[in-house]
Design a protein around this motif. Structure first.
Motif, PDB file in Angstrom:
ATOM      1  N   ARG A 179      12.539  -0.872  -6.465  1.00 20.84           N
ATOM      2  CA  ARG A 179      11.772   0.210  -5.842  1.00 20.84           C
ATOM      3  C   ARG A 179      12.014   0.187  -4.346  1.00 20.84           C
ATOM      4  NH1 ARG A 179       7.173   2.594  -8.179  1.00 20.84           N
ATOM      5  NH2 ARG A 179       6.934   2.023 -10.340  1.00 20.84           N
ATOM      6  N   GLY A 180      12.201   1.350  -3.770  1.00 22.90           N
ATOM      7  CA  GLY A 180      12.322   1.454  -2.317  1.00 22.90           C
ATOM      8  C   GLY A 180      10.935   1.335  -1.704  1.00 22.90           C
ATOM      9  N   LEU A 181      10.700   0.292  -0.928  1.00 22.66           N
ATOM     10  CA  LEU A 181       9.383   0.050  -0.341  1.00 22.66           C
ATOM     11  C   LEU A 181       9.488  -0.063   1.175  1.00 22.66           C
ATOM     12  CD1 LEU A 181       8.087  -2.669  -2.827  1.00 22.66           C
ATOM     13  CD2 LEU A 181       7.525  -0.244  -2.811  1.00 22.66           C
ATOM     14  N   TRP A 182       8.470   0.448   1.853  1.00 15.75           N
ATOM     15  CA  TRP A 182       8.372   0.304   3.296  1.00 15.75           C
ATOM     16  C   TRP A 182       8.029  -1.153   3.580  1.00 15.75           C
ATOM     17  CZ3 TRP A 182       4.101  -1.031   6.349  1.00 15.75           C
ATOM     18  CH2 TRP A 182       4.306  -0.914   7.721  1.00 15.75           C
ATOM     19  N   VAL A 183       8.755  -1.755   4.499  1.00  6.67           N
ATOM     20  CA  VAL A 183       8.545  -3.160   4.846  1.00  6.67           C
ATOM     21  C   VAL A 183       8.469  -3.310   6.361  1.00  6.67           C
ATOM     22  CG1 VAL A 183       9.727  -4.031   2.788  1.00  6.67           C
ATOM     23  CG2 VAL A 183      11.032  -3.658   4.880  1.00  6.67           C
ATOM     24  N   MET A 184       7.864  -4.423   6.778  1.00  2.00           N
ATOM     25  CA  MET A 184       7.824  -4.755   8.193  1.00  2.00           C
ATOM     26  C   MET A 184       8.416  -6.147   8.368  1.00  2.00           C
ATOM     27  SD  MET A 184       4.617  -5.267  10.796  1.00  2.00           S
ATOM     28  CE  MET A 184       4.407  -7.024  10.486  1.00  2.00           C
ATOM     29  N   PRO A 185       9.443  -6.298   9.197  1.00  7.24           N
ATOM     30  CA  PRO A 185       9.978  -7.628   9.469  1.00  7.24           C
ATOM     31  C   PRO A 185       8.954  -8.481  10.219  1.00  7.24           C
ATOM     32  CG  PRO A 185      11.488  -5.916  10.212  1.00  7.24           C
ATOM     33  CD  PRO A 185      10.202  -5.247   9.865  1.00  7.24           C
ATOM     34  N   HIS A 186       8.868  -9.762   9.839  1.00  4.44           N
ATOM     35  CA  HIS A 186       7.942 -10.667  10.520  1.00  4.44           C
ATOM     36  C   HIS A 186       8.408 -12.106  10.347  1.00  4.44           C
ATOM     37  CE1 HIS A 186       4.273 -13.075  11.101  1.00  4.44           C
ATOM     38  NE2 HIS A 186       3.999 -12.159  12.016  1.00  4.44           N
ATOM     39  N   ASP A 187       8.739 -12.781  11.428  1.00  3.65           N
ATOM     40  CA  ASP A 187       9.112 -14.200  11.433  1.00  3.65           C
ATOM     41  C   ASP A 187      10.167 -14.559  10.387  1.00  3.65           C
ATOM     42  OD1 ASP A 187       7.535 -14.830  13.576  1.00  3.65           O
ATOM     43  OD2 ASP A 187       5.849 -15.557  12.371  1.00  3.65           O
ATOM     44  N   GLY A 188      11.249 -13.819  10.333  1.00  6.83           N
ATOM     45  CA  GLY A 188      12.345 -14.134   9.425  1.00  6.83           C
ATOM     46  C   GLY A 188      12.107 -13.710   7.988  1.00  6.83           C
ATOM     47  N   GLY A 189      11.036 -12.998   7.733  1.00  9.11           N
ATOM     48  CA  GLY A 189      10.738 -12.507   6.388  1.00  9.11           C
ATOM     49  C   GLY A 189      10.302 -11.053   6.458  1.00  9.11           C
ATOM     50  N   LEU A 190       9.863 -10.532   5.326  1.00  2.02           N
ATOM     51  CA  LEU A 190       9.403  -9.160   5.253  1.00  2.02           C
ATOM     52  C   LEU A 190       7.961  -9.140   4.777  1.00  2.02           C
ATOM     53  CD1 LEU A 190      12.494  -7.604   3.456  1.00  2.02           C
ATOM     54  CD2 LEU A 190      11.906  -7.358   5.854  1.00  2.02           C
ATOM     55  N   VAL A 191       7.191  -8.183   5.263  1.00  2.00           N
ATOM     56  CA  VAL A 191       5.816  -8.003   4.828  1.00  2.00           C
ATOM     57  C   VAL A 191       5.730  -6.652   4.133  1.00  2.00           C
ATOM     58  CG1 VAL A 191       3.419  -7.819   5.567  1.00  2.00           C
ATOM     59  CG2 VAL A 191       4.959  -9.394   6.735  1.00  2.00           C
ATOM     60  N   VAL A 192       5.092  -6.642   2.942  1.00  2.00           N
ATOM     61  CA  VAL A 192       4.951  -5.422   2.148  1.00  2.00           C
ATOM     62  C   VAL A 192       3.471  -5.201   1.875  1.00  2.00           C
ATOM     63  CG1 VAL A 192       5.547  -4.283  -0.023  1.00  2.00           C
ATOM     64  CG2 VAL A 192       7.164  -5.856   1.028  1.00  2.00           C
ATOM     65  N   LEU A 193       3.003  -3.979   2.073  1.00  2.00           N
ATOM     66  CA  LEU A 193       1.630  -3.598   1.766  1.00  2.00           C
ATOM     67  C   LEU A 193       1.653  -2.676   0.566  1.00  2.00           C
ATOM     68  CD1 LEU A 193      -1.403  -3.435   2.578  1.00  2.00           C
ATOM     69  CD2 LEU A 193      -0.781  -1.392   3.863  1.00  2.00           C
ATOM     70  N   SER A 194       0.828  -2.965  -0.431  1.00  2.00           N
ATOM     71  CA  SER A 194       0.749  -2.103  -1.604  1.00  2.00           C
ATOM     72  C   SER A 194      -0.668  -2.130  -2.150  1.00  2.00           C
ATOM     73  CB  SER A 194       1.733  -2.569  -2.679  1.00  2.00           C
ATOM     74  OG  SER A 194       1.393  -3.866  -3.120  1.00  2.00           O
ATOM     75  N   GLY A 195      -0.977  -1.146  -2.973  1.00  2.00           N
ATOM     76  CA  GLY A 195      -2.292  -1.116  -3.603  1.00  2.00           C
ATOM     77  C   GLY A 195      -2.896   0.269  -3.566  1.00  2.00           C
ATOM     78  N   PRO A 196      -4.196   0.367  -3.868  1.00  2.00           N
ATOM     79  CA  PRO A 196      -4.866   1.674  -3.902  1.00  2.00           C
ATOM     80  C   PRO A 196      -4.761   2.410  -2.567  1.00  2.00           C
ATOM     81  CG  PRO A 196      -6.284  -0.047  -4.798  1.00  2.00           C
ATOM     82  CD  PRO A 196      -5.088  -0.726  -4.214  1.00  2.00           C
ATOM     83  N   GLY A 197      -4.257   3.618  -2.608  1.00  2.00           N
ATOM     84  CA  GLY A 197      -4.084   4.418  -1.407  1.00  2.00           C
ATOM     85  C   GLY A 197      -2.849   4.076  -0.606  1.00  2.00           C
ATOM     86  N   GLU A 198      -2.073   3.116  -1.076  1.00  2.00           N
ATOM     87  CA  GLU A 198      -0.850   2.696  -0.394  1.00  2.00           C
ATOM     88  C   GLU A 198       0.314   2.801  -1.375  1.00  2.00           C
ATOM     89  OE1 GLU A 198      -0.945   2.196   2.781  1.00  2.00           O
ATOM     90  OE2 GLU A 198      -3.118   2.194   2.928  1.00  2.00           O
ATOM     91  N   GLN A 199       1.486   2.331  -1.000  1.00  2.00           N
ATOM     92  CA  GLN A 199       2.650   2.409  -1.880  1.00  2.00           C
ATOM     93  C   GLN A 199       2.453   1.527  -3.116  1.00  2.00           C
ATOM     94  OE1 GLN A 199       6.053   1.144   0.372  1.00  2.00           O
ATOM     95  NE2 GLN A 199       5.098  -0.742   1.015  1.00  2.00           N
ATOM     96  N   ALA A 200       3.092   1.942  -4.194  1.00  2.00           N
ATOM     97  CA  ALA A 200       2.989   1.202  -5.451  1.00  2.00           C
ATOM     98  C   ALA A 200       4.112   0.171  -5.537  1.00  2.00           C
ATOM     99  CB  ALA A 200       3.073   2.166  -6.632  1.00  2.00           C
ATOM    100  N   ALA A 201       3.732  -1.069  -5.810  1.00  2.00           N
ATOM    101  CA  ALA A 201       4.687  -2.156  -6.007  1.00  2.00           C
ATOM    102  C   ALA A 201       4.202  -2.988  -7.196  1.00  2.00           C
ATOM    103  CB  ALA A 201       4.808  -3.004  -4.758  1.00  2.00           C
ATOM    104  N   PRO A 202       4.387  -2.465  -8.413  1.00  2.00           N
ATOM    105  CA  PRO A 202       3.856  -3.151  -9.591  1.00  2.00           C
ATOM    106  C   PRO A 202       4.353  -4.583  -9.709  1.00  2.00           C
ATOM    107  CG  PRO A 202       4.746  -1.007 -10.186  1.00  2.00           C
ATOM    108  CD  PRO A 202       5.113  -1.263  -8.760  1.00  2.00           C
ATOM    109  N   ARG A 203       3.441  -5.489  -9.982  1.00  2.00           N
ATOM    110  CA  ARG A 203       3.673  -6.914 -10.253  1.00  2.00           C
ATOM    111  C   ARG A 203       4.212  -7.709  -9.069  1.00  2.00           C
ATOM    112  NH1 ARG A 203       5.591  -4.835 -15.485  1.00  2.00           N
ATOM    113  NH2 ARG A 203       7.695  -5.050 -14.750  1.00  2.00           N
TER     114      ARG A 203
END
Length: 165
Positions: free
Chosen positions: A26-50
């Motif tokens: 799935r194409g997800l919006w991410v934010m780079p942070h300290d050599g990794g990526l941060v993903v936000l998902s859930g109700p009212g946000e993007q869907a990232a099942p499991r």
């Protein structure tokens, strides 16, 4: 070289294709942070099942020209409200959000109340896949069903159109 490639691709990432348990990416919006990526998902946000429950995920990152340049495995860590990591990272994610309603503090509070998942993806120690070993198939698939679909209405006309006789 591939670890430098992963680090550089993560620094420049705004979107990543993330796959969990062999499911389609799935194409997800991410934010780079300290050599990794941060993903936000859930109700009212993007869907990232499991994703929030997974231990690992496969992350596909693109280069400057928009094409796939690296595929890497990542460790998944869900950040919980009230922890130091949540307190540090959630406001940064809120500040990067475009078109979000409310202040950053209101968004963070809403995410905590709604049970949204804030997930940190850290590249695993496994060797990433980079050119020339990248897959040659496009990976295209038909669009998935989504609740975000909007019913199409007839086009608006300012003036009534007369039928020709």
């Amino acid at each position: 070289m591939t670890t430098e490639l992963v680090a550089e691709a993560i620094k420049k990432a705004g979107i990543a294709w993330i796959s969990v348990d062999g499911q389609p990416a799935r194409g997800l919006w991410v934010m780079p942070h300290d050599g990794g990526l941060v993903v936000l998902s859930g109700p009212g946000e993007q869907a990232a099942p499991r994703l929030a429950e997974a231990a690992t995920a496969q992350v596909r990152l693109r280069g400057d020209t928009g094409g796939l340049i690296v595929i890497t495995e990542a460790r998944v860590e869900r950040l919980t409200p009230g922890t130091d990591a949540w307190t540090e990272i959630a406001p940064q994610v809120a500040a990067k959000r475009l078109n979000a309603a409310g202040t950053a503090e209101e968004q963070v509070a809403r995410w905590a109340e709604a049970g949204c998942a804030l997930v940190r993806l850290t590249p695993a120690d496994t060797a990433p896949i980079a050119a020339p070993d990248l897959p040659t198939e496009a990976g295209a698939a038909p669009p998935r069903e989504t609740p975000a679909r909007v019913p199409v209405r007839r086009p608006f006309r300012l003036h009534r159109v007369r039928k020709k006789r």
